[in-house]
Design a protein around this motif. Structure first.
Motif: not given
Lengths: 416, 416
Positions: B89, B109, B112-114, B213-214, B218, B386, B397
């Motif tokens: 990631d 990010t 992994r979208g963190n 995605w998050w 999902v 979110l 993303t």
DNA sequence: GCACTTTGTTCGGCGCCCGAACAAAGTCTG
DNA sequence: CAGACTTTGTTCGGGCGCCGAACAAAGTGC
């Protein structure tokens, strides 16, 4: 189930009917030949990005199936003249069935959408499903008899029903709308009588398919087809494919609310589109206007929907008033669709489409005042000119689409 | 244009940075590893239908790129324990930019979208585009500085703009809405400052991507995201892809008419959704109600949208009234969307989503009375969780999605 | 402890597809 | 009108992705 069954064409018991083109490249070439009607091997190679040698081999195999044939020589491009390869439109035939609320019609087409035979009959489908079943097979047999060709060339049957179809099991009509067709009734019956695959879908969806392949939406990948007849339904084409939604009920726009103060609807809400537009509603509206239009052609009669449409085409003021009102109501919904989906085109079908410009012009006006974005307002709105055969034709075309995507469905004709 | 440019990652002038996986199978394997997080070669072989030997070779190449790595042993299934392969990631980072009407925010990010860093600033984007341009690069630089990692790992920048984007040239924002951003302005600037590809899309579309995605959607391929903030917009996800329509303006639902007798709208029509719902309208409505609710928390203040949302969460009757009214209006449009598209889910985002259940409950009620088909009514309607970062996250993303579809966009990290 | 499974690797080979080469059949130029 | 050049379609040798068999390593279960 039914749509999974393989065609048992003309009892040839050989292990492999012919060099069945089940590979991806053969499929692409076959589709290309269908679309371009007459195309050389070299041109296919350029279009697909493959080498001429590879294409030559694939075309050779396709020639063996009888689905394509050499059809003469093309124009020279500065060298040897190409040999043109074309699709054999008569290699297979398809039955398309339109099951309406009050009628059943059946069409027989070749692989180019040409009508080979056509039958129609009024029938109370809802109250007499058993009779409807017999009628469908009867009309189908009649079409095949009129055509008088080799029955082993029948590839499949497409059926349009006036109700949503569950995408998970496309052969099972939702019982809520056609309760009598429950379970493995009519469709397996059709399959066992004609011994070919049977495909089912919603009538508005299949009308959209017809427009996409033979009508006003040829070459357009994103458009919405509106069928205005007994009820109102939409077929939504996105990226060249029918959009069915999560549970298969996409396009059921009859109960979109357009007037919070409108009349009560059977669905319990107020001001649904279905309370304004639809055969029953238009006829009622026309009759209630009879007193106000003593000079109308329709005065003194009990007009049906066909008479009203004819009168509108003759510029009868009463009929025009009815059509106008319907156009404005449809315009509200069409404007919403434009704002939401931004389709490349909107095609109006169903019996009301007969009114042509007299429907489209006020509809366009109603839409123009309700769409902000210029490009959305620029989306062209047209009436279908496929007429009453549109849905049955779309049902047949659905089978053609399936076969072009999976050539195994084509009959193994001319194996030599 | 900008989105076509290739990443010039960390001046390594070798002809080939690494064994770049440009073949289809490597792409599929890479996507599978990303999704499954930890998966054995044998399991990949089963999932893709390829043989273990083939997968072994492909995984070997992917290991060389640094995008995947062996991450330990898995559970035995009755034989030798598998070696699990996982996605790295941290192999790359992405900047996501949310250009709002009155603010700009930037997120950094990993793959992994963190969230690695986050910056936000109020700014009058419309009246000062030049300042906005400087602000974007400044906030971007600040995020990268806070992260303090190897900058050659920056893969790309996603930008969300509050206007439609022409699908033909995704780097050119429609001038009508952001006239000052005309031509090759901001985006090429971004590209030349950070030297990575830049992608642009509409904010509601990118909000939908984030949810897919998050967030709440999902695993759902067909859903509609509704962003209610300064304006109202929809992101329509069909088959897992954003639906843009013929001219890129799909989802512009602010001017769907919901009341023919409603107030006049800037678009010239009456009763548009935008005349009822939107920051400006909600604030105006709340202030006009102040006299009728002397006991409200908001009494005696000049409440902004944030104060109103907070008050609603504290069950203040005035705020609840405002939210209720908005919910009913939104419900009319949502019902129309449900009837037309039958999405698997509807997700509400934008600032108003903070109201949560207090918004959703009356909205569901309004929808239930306006949808006939049971399955459509069953479609679940939720609020996003979110928060304010949704759109910026979606922008980032979008770049990830592009890279997973075309792995050349990934930096050629750890070439050894 | 022994038979059986599962994993991951190696290696020979098959099949799809390509490029080169060629014959056939055109067009264009002097 | 002859010769140079193009384009088409075919043949043929070969590259390469992928497969299956075989095998060693590392488990499980009776």
């Amino acid at each position: 189930m039914a749509s999974d069954s393989r065609p048992r064409s003309a009892g040839d018991g050989r292990p492999r009917p012919a060099t069945v083109p089940d590979d991806e490249l053969a499929r692409r070439v076959l589709n290309l030949v269908w679309r371009r009607r007459a195309v050389s091997r070299a041109e296919i190679a350029r279009s697909t990005g493959r080498s001429r040698s590879t294409i030559s081999e694939v075309v050779g195999r396709l020639l063996g199936t009888g689905l394509v044939a050499e059809v003469g020589a093309g124009e020279s491009r500065g060298g040897r003249r190409p040999i043109l390869v074309g699709f054999e439109d008569e290699a297979g035939v398809i039955l398309g069935v339109d099951v309406g609320a009050t009628h059943i019609s059946v069409i027989l087409t070749d692989l180019r959408g040409n009508t080979l035979a056509w039958r129609e009959r009024s029938h109370p489908v809802r109250s007499d499903p058993k009779g409807a079943e017999a009628l469908i097979t009867g009309l189908g047999e009649a079409c095949l008899a009129e055509w008088n060709g080799d029955r082993s060339r029948l590839m499949g049957i497409g059926v349009a029903v006036p109700s949503p179809v569950d995408p998970g099991s496309p052969d099972r009509v939702l019982e809520r709308v056609l309760p009598a067709w429950r379970g493995h009734g009519v469709l397996d019956r059709l399959n066992s009588v004609f011994r070919v695959p049977v495909f089912v879908d919603n009538d508005a969806n299949l009308g959209a398919v017809a427009e996409r392949w033979w009508g006003e939406a040829v070459g357009i990948d994103d458009f919405v087809y509106l069928k205005v007849a007994t009820g109102v339904g939409a077929g939504i084409m996105i990226n060249g494919e029918i959009h069915r939604g999560a549970t298969g009920v996409a396009g059921e726009i009859g109960h979109v609310a357009i007037d919070p103060n409108g009349p009560e609807c059977v669905c319990g809400n107020r001001g649904c589109l279905a309370t304004f537009v639809g055969t029953r509603q238009l006829v009622d509206r026309a009759r209630s206007l009879l007193n106000s239009y003593p000079d109308s052609i329709l005065a003194g009669t009990e007009p049906g929907i066909r008479a009203i449409e004819d009168a509108a085409l003759a510029d009868d003021p009463l009929a025009l008033q009815v059509v106008n009102e319907a156009a404005v109501r449809l315009g509200i919904v069409v404007a919403g669709v434009l704002n939401l989906l931004n389709p490349g085109s909107v095609v109006l079908g169903g019996s009301l489409a007969r009114a042509g410009d007299r429907l489209i012009r006020p509809l366009r006006e109603a839409v123009a005042t309700r769409t902000l974005v210029a490009s959305a307002a620029a989306s062209d709105i047209r009436t279908s000119d496929l007429g009453e055969r549109a849905v049955a034709l779309g049902a047949a075309t659905h089978v053609l689409v399936a076969a072009l995507a999976n050539p195994r469905l084509f009959p193994g004709v001319i194996p030599a």
